[in-house]
Design an enzyme around this catalytic site. Structure first.
Site, short mmCIF file in Angstrom:
data_model
loop_
_atom_site.label_atom_id
_atom_site.label_comp_id
_atom_site.label_asym_id
_atom_site.label_seq_id
_atom_site.Cartn_x
_atom_site.Cartn_y
_atom_site.Cartn_z
N ASN A 71 0.84 -1.19 0.00
CA ASN A 71 0.00 0.00 0.00
C ASN A 71 0.88 1.25 0.00
O ASN A 71 2.11 1.16 -0.07
CB ASN A 71 -0.96 -0.01 1.19
CG ASN A 71 -0.23 -0.05 2.54
OD1 ASN A 71 0.96 0.27 2.63
ND2 ASN A 71 -0.95 -0.44 3.58
N ASP A 260 -9.36 -9.42 -0.21
CA ASP A 260 -8.61 -8.56 0.70
C ASP A 260 -8.62 -7.11 0.21
O ASP A 260 -8.69 -6.17 1.02
CB ASP A 260 -7.17 -9.06 0.84
CG ASP A 260 -6.34 -8.19 1.75
OD1 ASP A 260 -6.50 -8.27 2.97
OD2 ASP A 260 -5.53 -7.38 1.23
#
Length: 385
Positions: A71, A260
Site C-alpha cells: 500500500n 482482501d
C-alpha cells in the site's frame, strides 16, 4: 540462500542414495528365494516410495516484495501474502495428488482456516513461504504453510503468517469429478488422529456457512458516516486467462487477493487512515469460478471493537456466457483490520452504527466471534506463561 543450500544438500543425498547398489531379492529373502538375482526386495521398494512421499510433502516459494505488492505506506497487502500462501499450497498438493499412477488431476482450494498476520512485511523484504502436507482424507489434502520475512540488508527474519489450507483433487478430464488422494506416511500415530479431528471440524464448519449463500449487499443512497452502508464496497471483475489455472477455473489465491482488496477499501473508508490486515477468519470456497465469469466481490462492516474492524466479504459469480447457470455464491470470509498512525502505532477505530435489524444481528454475531477469539488468545498466553 539457506533454502537453496538445503535443496542442494538434499539433491546430493538423493544422488548418493541412488548410486548405491540396490538390495537384491536373494540378499533379502535368503538363498531359497525364487526371485531373480538383482531384483529389488520389498524393503528397498518401500524405502524408495517413502523417500518420494516425504519429498512430495514439502515445498515452498521465495520472492522479494516489490512496490506494487504494498500500500502507500509500504506495508505489503494481506492479499499478496494470501496469494503466495495459496500458490505454495496448490503446488505441493497437486504434486502429491499426482505422486502415484492413475488419473491426472489438479488440486483446487476448498477452504483456508483462520490466518493471523503476526508481523507486517515491507517493500524490499524477501518472503519465504514453506508448505507441508500434514493430513490426507479420502478426497482432501491438508497443507500447513509458514511465511517468514527476511530483511536482506540485516539478515533479520521474522514469522509473519501461519495458515492451514484444504485442497481437493479435480480430474483433468472432468474438473467436476473429485478423485481420491494418495495417503501420506505419518511419523506418529497421534498425527493422523489429530489430523482427522481437524478434518471433521472444518467439514462441519463448511456446512454451517452455506446458509448465508443467499445474502447479498445492497447499495444505499446518501448513507450517514460510520454506518454499514457508508463504507460498504463492491468490485466487479471479469475473469480472464491470467486469473485461471491451465484448466479454466480461477486460482484460489487470485480470489483471496481480490477479497482482501475490497475489505481494505471498506476499512479505509470507515477509518480514513492507513489500515492493515490483522487476520482472516476461515475462507470457504463454495464452488469453482470458471474463466469468462463476471465476479462481484462485496464487502461490508459487521463489527468494530476499540481497535479492530470485522468486514464480511462475499464473492458471487455470474456465468454471463452460459444462460443455463444462474449467479451463485463462490466464496465468503470475514477479514479483520486495524487502523495505524503514520508511525505504525494502533489507533482507535470509529464505532460502527448498525441501523437495520439485520445489521444489528450481524454486529452481535461479530461481537461473539471477537470475544471468543480474545478469550482463546488469553488462554494461549496463560498456557505459555
Amino acid at each position: 540462500m539457506r533454502l537453496l543450500t538445503r535443496a542442494l544438500c538434499l539433491c546430493g543425498l538423493l544422488r548418493q542414495a541412488a548410486s548405491r547398489r540396490p538390495v537384491a531379492a536373494q540378499e533379502c529373502l535368503g538363498p531359497r528365494s525364487s526371485k531373480r538375482p538383482g531384483q529389488r526386495c520389498w524393503a528397498s521398494i518401500w524405502a524408495v516410495g517413502t523417500r518420494s512421499a516425504l519429498l512430495s510433502k514439502l515445498g515452498g516459494i521465495t520472492r522479494i516484495m516489490r512496490p506494487d505488492d504494498a500500500n502507500v505506506a509500504g506495508n505489503v497487502h494481506g492479499g499478496t501474502v494470501l496469494k503466495m500462501i495459496e500458490e505454495a499450497g496448490a503446488i505441493i498438493s497437486t504434486r502429491h495428488c499426482n505422486s502415484q499412477n492413475g488419473e491426472r488431476c489438479v488440486a483446487a482450494l476448498a477452504r483456508v482456516e483462520r490466518t493471523d498476520f503476526l508481523s507486517p512485511m515491507c517493500i524490499g523484504e524477501v518472503a519465504h513461504v514453506s508448505a507441508e502436507i500434514t493430513y490426507t482424507s479420502k478426497h482432501s489434502v491438508e497443507v500447513q504453510v509458514h511465511v517468514m520475512s527476511e530483511n536482506i540488508l540485516t539478515g533479520t527474519k521474522k514469522l509473519t503468517n501461519k495458515a492451514t489450507l484444504w485442497y481437493v483433487p479435480l480430474s483433468l478430464k472432468n474438473v467436476d469429478k473429485v478423485l481420491e488422494v494418495p495417503p501420506v506416511v505419518y511419523s506418529r500415530q497421534e498425527q493422523e488422529e489429530e489430523g482427522r479431528k481437524r478434518y471433521e471440524a472444518q467439514k462441519l464448519e463448511r456446512m454451517e456457512t452455506k446458509w448465508r449463500s443467499g445474502d447479498i449487499v445492497q447499495p444505499v443512497l446518501n448513507p450517514e458516516p460510520n454506518t454499514v452502508s457508508y463504507s460498504q464496497s463492491s468490485l466487479i471483475h471479469l475473469v480472464g486467462p491470467s486469473d485461471c489455472t491451465l484448466h479454466g477455473f480461477v486460482h484460489g489465491g487470485v480470489t483471496m487477493k481480490l477479497m482482501d482488496e475490497v475489505a481494505g477499501i471498506v476499512a479505509a473508508r470507515h477509518c480514513k487512515t492507513n489500515i492493515v490486515t490483522a487476520s482472516v477468519d476461515a475462507i470457504n470456497f463454495h464452488d469453482k469460478i470458471r474463466k469468462g465469469c463476471v465476479i462481484t466481490i462485496s464487502g461490508r462492516m459487521t463489527f468494530t471493537s476499540n481497535k479492530s474492524m470485522e468486514i464480511e466479504v462475499l464473492v458471487d459469480a455470474d456465468p454471463v456466457v452460459n444462460n443455463f447457470v444462474k449467479r451463485y455464491r463462490a466464496a465468503s470470509a470475514f477479514f479483520t483490520y486495524v487502523s495505524l498512525s503514520p508511525e505504525g502505532k494502533s489507533l482507535p477505530v470509529p464505532q460502527l452504527v448498525p441501523e437495520t435489524e439485520d445489521e444489528k444481528k450481524r454486529f452481535e454475531e461479530g461481537k461473539g466471534r471477537y470475544l471468543q477469539m480474545k478469550a482463546k488468545r488469553q488462554g494461549q498466553a496463560e498456557t505459555q506463561a
